[in-house]
Scaffold this motif. Structure first.
Motif, PDB file in Angstrom:
ATOM      1  N   GLU A 293       0.479  -1.053  -0.111  1.00 42.59           N
ATOM      2  CA  GLU A 293      -0.345   0.473   0.293  1.00 42.59           C
ATOM      3  C   GLU A 293       0.725   1.665  -0.064  1.00 42.59           C
ATOM      4  O   GLU A 293       0.887   2.289  -0.764  1.00 42.59           O
ATOM      5  CB  GLU A 293      -0.931  -0.463   0.577  1.00 42.59           C
ATOM      6  N   ILE A 294       1.929   1.173   1.461  1.00 43.31           N
ATOM      7  CA  ILE A 294       3.028   2.188   0.796  1.00 43.31           C
ATOM      8  C   ILE A 294       3.467   2.819  -0.691  1.00 43.31           C
ATOM      9  O   ILE A 294       3.985   3.441  -0.851  1.00 43.31           O
ATOM     10  CB  ILE A 294       4.364   2.420   2.249  1.00 43.31           C
ATOM     11  N   ILE A 295       4.215   1.780  -1.526  1.00 40.27           N
ATOM     12  CA  ILE A 295       4.405   1.705  -2.974  1.00 40.27           C
ATOM     13  C   ILE A 295       3.476   1.959  -2.970  1.00 40.27           C
ATOM     14  O   ILE A 295       3.787   3.151  -4.339  1.00 40.27           O
ATOM     15  CB  ILE A 295       4.883   0.153  -2.898  1.00 40.27           C
ATOM     16  N   GLU A 296       2.572   1.309  -3.696  1.00 40.28           N
ATOM     17  CA  GLU A 296       1.953   1.988  -4.744  1.00 40.28           C
ATOM     18  C   GLU A 296       1.350   3.081  -4.499  1.00 40.28           C
ATOM     19  O   GLU A 296       0.787   3.961  -5.587  1.00 40.28           O
ATOM     20  CB  GLU A 296       0.428   0.821  -4.636  1.00 40.28           C
ATOM     21  N   ALA A 297       1.223   3.820  -2.867  1.00 42.80           N
ATOM     22  CA  ALA A 297       0.593   5.323  -3.155  1.00 42.80           C
ATOM     23  C   ALA A 297       1.172   6.390  -3.862  1.00 42.80           C
ATOM     24  O   ALA A 297       0.942   7.375  -4.397  1.00 42.80           O
ATOM     25  CB  ALA A 297       0.106   5.187  -1.086  1.00 42.80           C
ATOM     26  N   ARG A 298       2.749   6.373  -3.244  1.00 40.93           N
ATOM     27  CA  ARG A 298       3.774   6.751  -3.919  1.00 40.93           C
ATOM     28  C   ARG A 298       3.805   6.880  -5.399  1.00 40.93           C
ATOM     29  O   ARG A 298       4.241   7.691  -6.111  1.00 40.93           O
ATOM     30  CB  ARG A 298       5.275   7.319  -3.451  1.00 40.93           C
ATOM     31  N   LEU A 299       4.161   4.912  -5.797  1.00 44.59           N
ATOM     32  CA  LEU A 299       3.913   5.552  -7.095  1.00 44.59           C
ATOM     33  C   LEU A 299       2.454   5.773  -8.777  1.00 44.59           C
ATOM     34  O   LEU A 299       2.573   6.257  -9.172  1.00 44.59           O
ATOM     35  CB  LEU A 299       3.999   3.975  -7.925  1.00 44.59           C
ATOM     36  N   SER A 300       1.487   5.550  -7.291  1.00 49.01           N
ATOM     37  CA  SER A 300       0.279   6.475  -8.323  1.00 49.01           C
ATOM     38  C   SER A 300       0.757   7.562  -8.095  1.00 49.01           C
ATOM     39  O   SER A 300      -0.008   8.042  -9.221  1.00 49.01           O
ATOM     40  CB  SER A 300      -0.545   5.810  -7.184  1.00 49.01           C
ATOM     41  N   GLN A 301       0.441   8.056  -7.459  1.00 45.99           N
ATOM     42  CA  GLN A 301       1.477   9.989  -7.212  1.00 45.99           C
ATOM     43  C   GLN A 301       2.217   9.983  -8.420  1.00 45.99           C
ATOM     44  O   GLN A 301       2.151  10.817  -9.496  1.00 45.99           O
ATOM     45  CB  GLN A 301       1.712  10.753  -5.924  1.00 45.99           C
ATOM     46  N   ILE A 302       2.995   9.352  -8.477  1.00 50.22           N
ATOM     47  CA  ILE A 302       4.226   9.686  -9.713  1.00 50.22           C
ATOM     48  C   ILE A 302       3.771   9.072 -11.261  1.00 50.22           C
ATOM     49  O   ILE A 302       3.535  10.242 -12.159  1.00 50.22           O
ATOM     50  CB  ILE A 302       5.528   9.009  -9.518  1.00 50.22           C
ATOM     51  N   PHE A 303       2.857   8.469 -11.649  1.00 48.68           N
ATOM     52  CA  PHE A 303       1.861   8.350 -12.225  1.00 48.68           C
ATOM     53  C   PHE A 303       0.623   9.309 -12.707  1.00 48.68           C
ATOM     54  O   PHE A 303       1.069   9.372 -13.708  1.00 48.68           O
ATOM     55  CB  PHE A 303       1.769   6.563 -12.769  1.00 48.68           C
ATOM     56  N   GLU A 304       0.552   9.678 -12.159  1.00 48.53           N
ATOM     57  CA  GLU A 304      -0.618  10.636 -12.016  1.00 48.53           C
ATOM     58  C   GLU A 304       0.670  11.952 -12.309  1.00 48.53           C
ATOM     59  O   GLU A 304      -0.477  12.909 -13.302  1.00 48.53           O
ATOM     60  CB  GLU A 304      -1.331  11.219 -11.099  1.00 48.53           C
ATOM     61  N   LYS A 305       1.428  12.430 -12.000  1.00 53.21           N
ATOM     62  CA  LYS A 305       1.938  13.680 -12.794  1.00 53.21           C
ATOM     63  C   LYS A 305       2.784  13.673 -13.774  1.00 53.21           C
ATOM     64  O   LYS A 305       2.259  14.475 -15.065  1.00 53.21           O
ATOM     65  CB  LYS A 305       3.219  13.705 -10.931  1.00 53.21           C
ATOM     66  N   VAL A 306       2.877  12.239 -14.225  1.00 48.95           N
ATOM     67  CA  VAL A 306       3.547  11.817 -15.592  1.00 48.95           C
ATOM     68  C   VAL A 306       2.779  12.197 -16.623  1.00 48.95           C
ATOM     69  O   VAL A 306       2.506  12.506 -17.737  1.00 48.95           O
ATOM     70  CB  VAL A 306       3.673  10.218 -15.248  1.00 48.95           C
ATOM     71  N   ARG A 307       1.046  11.477 -16.173  1.00 47.83           N
ATOM     72  CA  ARG A 307      -0.238  11.435 -16.682  1.00 47.83           C
ATOM     73  C   ARG A 307      -0.298  12.947 -17.325  1.00 47.83           C
ATOM     74  O   ARG A 307      -0.849  12.643 -18.464  1.00 47.83           O
ATOM     75  CB  ARG A 307      -1.123  10.394 -16.485  1.00 47.83           C
ATOM     76  N   GLU A 308      -0.353  13.548 -16.877  1.00 49.40           N
ATOM     77  CA  GLU A 308      -0.836  15.209 -16.640  1.00 49.40           C
ATOM     78  C   GLU A 308      -0.359  15.680 -17.831  1.00 49.40           C
ATOM     79  O   GLU A 308      -0.538  16.201 -18.586  1.00 49.40           O
ATOM     80  CB  GLU A 308      -0.681  16.282 -15.568  1.00 49.40           C
ATOM     81  N   GLU A 309       1.375  15.569 -17.550  1.00 47.30           N
ATOM     82  CA  GLU A 309       2.092  16.198 -18.694  1.00 47.30           C
ATOM     83  C   GLU A 309       1.862  15.356 -19.547  1.00 47.30           C
ATOM     84  O   GLU A 309       2.380  16.280 -20.668  1.00 47.30           O
ATOM     85  CB  GLU A 309       3.401  15.423 -17.829  1.00 47.30           C
TER      86      GLU A 309
END
Length: 435
Positions: A293-309
């Motif tokens: 859950e901890i890993i997924e939370a951070r990776l999800s945040q990274i991927f969401e930022k990438v997705r926006e770009e």
């Protein structure tokens, strides 16, 4: 690919990696590997030149010992930090239309691009040629040896921060090595991880590094867009450390050994893991799913930022989907999480070379691969941009050995009785390295 021995340097966000490769009969084999942690880098930027130079020395020494090759110069990767990617069109007149177009005209074109197309705070790193036109005739890939009165060039330029480039050059030179070439890392990686069709029709690549995540879009075999998110694998480690109140060393171990990025709620196996907690005598036990859950939370945040770009430039319309690599891409479940967030096909690239079957080496391997397959025109242009005087030779760059010195330290490499390649002679050294 041109046969020879090549040595590359990847100044990553948390470590320095060096690869020595032998290209024989157009087949590339990794024969030496060096990897050294570096405290002179922060968020992908060199903040301590002397510290970085020392790490470069150590990584090179490791690669020399493994390969038996004494390294004299390096193919150096340049990250997408503060990069500017712009299409351009320039036109130059030929002084003597009766003489064949040569390298002197190429130099004139490059100087024009530098003066007219590159912002003052940037320096030209590379030119990706789309086509030349000679007196209006288009579709020309190399105008040399032709005659004409006017030459036009359509292409894409890569310009990077003067500070970033200076610090890279200074660190390598202070370590005692020359730079044989400087290559834009996303471009080199795309040539390694993508097929020709994927580069032509369009594909996204994501490099999940330790200190940052870079994403780029490739179309028509050129990098059209690149961006960096200042979060990576180190942030995951810190999250685990803070949430579980354990040391960074323990957190990194948990991430590598039991970490999972996208845990299935229906997965039956959910073992308890013993964790050493700071300020507490006994260990505590946590479920693997909690770490996930901890890993997924951070990776999800990274991927969401990438997705926006990427959404801003319409990159998800490219048919090739996403190819991921980098050290953090080795965490199980990253692919599934990425597909869930990006809603396109995602696959992970893992190098398939003896001793380096780990995605954290993709950049270093990509640099060697790109240099070995580089055509003669690109070599000339690159060397002119690097201000290497021998690039003005009408026969192109004159390099006796593009990436390493010819001195060899292992006497058995002098024996050619069986005409073996270097890779066959040192298999025993590498068989279990980085497996």
């Amino acid at each position: 690919m041109k046969d020879g021995i090549y040595s590359s340097l990847d100044i990553g966000t948390t470590s320095i990696k060096v690869i020595v490769s032998e290209v024989l009969n157009s087949k590339m084999n990794v024969i030496g590997v060096g990897s050294e942690k570096c405290n002179g880098i922060n968020k992908g930027l060199i903040i301590d030149i002397d510290e970085t130079a020392q790490s470069v020395k150590k990584a090179v020494k490791q690669a020399e010992e493994k390969s038996g090759i004494q390294i004299g110069s390096l193919i150096v990767g340049v990250p997408a930090t503060n990069v500017e990617i712009n299409p351009f069109h320039v036109t130059v007149s030929v002084e003597n239309a009766s003489q064949e177009i040569n390298n002197s005209l190429l130099k004139k074109i490059i100087e024009l691009i530098k003066s007219k197309k590159v912002p003052n705070d940037k320096t030209l790193l590379s030119i990706m040629v789309e086509e030349f036109l000679v007196d209006g005739f288009d579709g020309i890939k190399d105008p040399r040896k032709m005659v004409g009165e006017q030459v036009e060039l359509y292409g894409t330029l890569l310009a990077v921060s003067k500070t970033v480039l200076h610090n890279i050059k200074k660190s390598v030179n202070n370590a005692g090595f020359e730079i044989s070439d400087m290559i834009f890392q996303p471009h080199a990686m795309s040539e390694l991880v993508m097929s020709e069709d994927e580069r032509r029709f369009g594909t996204i690549q994501i490099d999940l590094g330790g200190g940052q995540t870079s994403a780029s879009a490739v179309h028509d075999e050129q990098v059209k867009f690149a961006t960096i998110i200042q979060e990576g694998g180190e942030n995951i480690t810190k999250d685990i450390s803070v949430v579980l109140n354990t040391s960074l060393r323990n957190a990194e171990k948990l991430k590598r050994e039991v970490g999972y990025a996208f845990r299935d709620d229906n997965q039956e196996k959910d073992q308890l893991i013993s964790v050493d907690v700071v300020g507490q005598e006994g260990n505590i036990e946590v479920k693997e799913s909690y770490i996930a859950e901890i890993i997924e939370a951070r990776l999800s945040q990274i991927f969401e930022k990438v997705r926006e770009e990427l959404e801003e430039i319409g990159a998800f319309d490219l048919p090739g989907g996403i190819i991921m690599t980098g050290g953090t891409a080795a965490i199980p479940g990253v692919e599934e999480l990425a597909e869930d967030i990006f809603e396109v096909n995602v696959k992970t690239y893992i190098p398939d070379f003896m001793g380096v079957r780990y995605p954290s080496f993709s950049n270093a391997i990509g640099l060697v691969h790109s240099k070995a397959k580089m055509d003669e025109l690109s070599k000339v242009i690159n060397h002119m941009i690097l201000n290497k005087e021998y690039a003005l030779s009408e026969t192109g760059p004159q390099e006796t050995q593009p990436a390493v010195s010819t001195t060899q330290k292992n006497s058995h490499q002098q024996d050619n009785k069986d005409n073996e390649s270097v890779i066959e002679k040192i298999k025993s050294i590498f068989s279990n390295f980085f497996e």
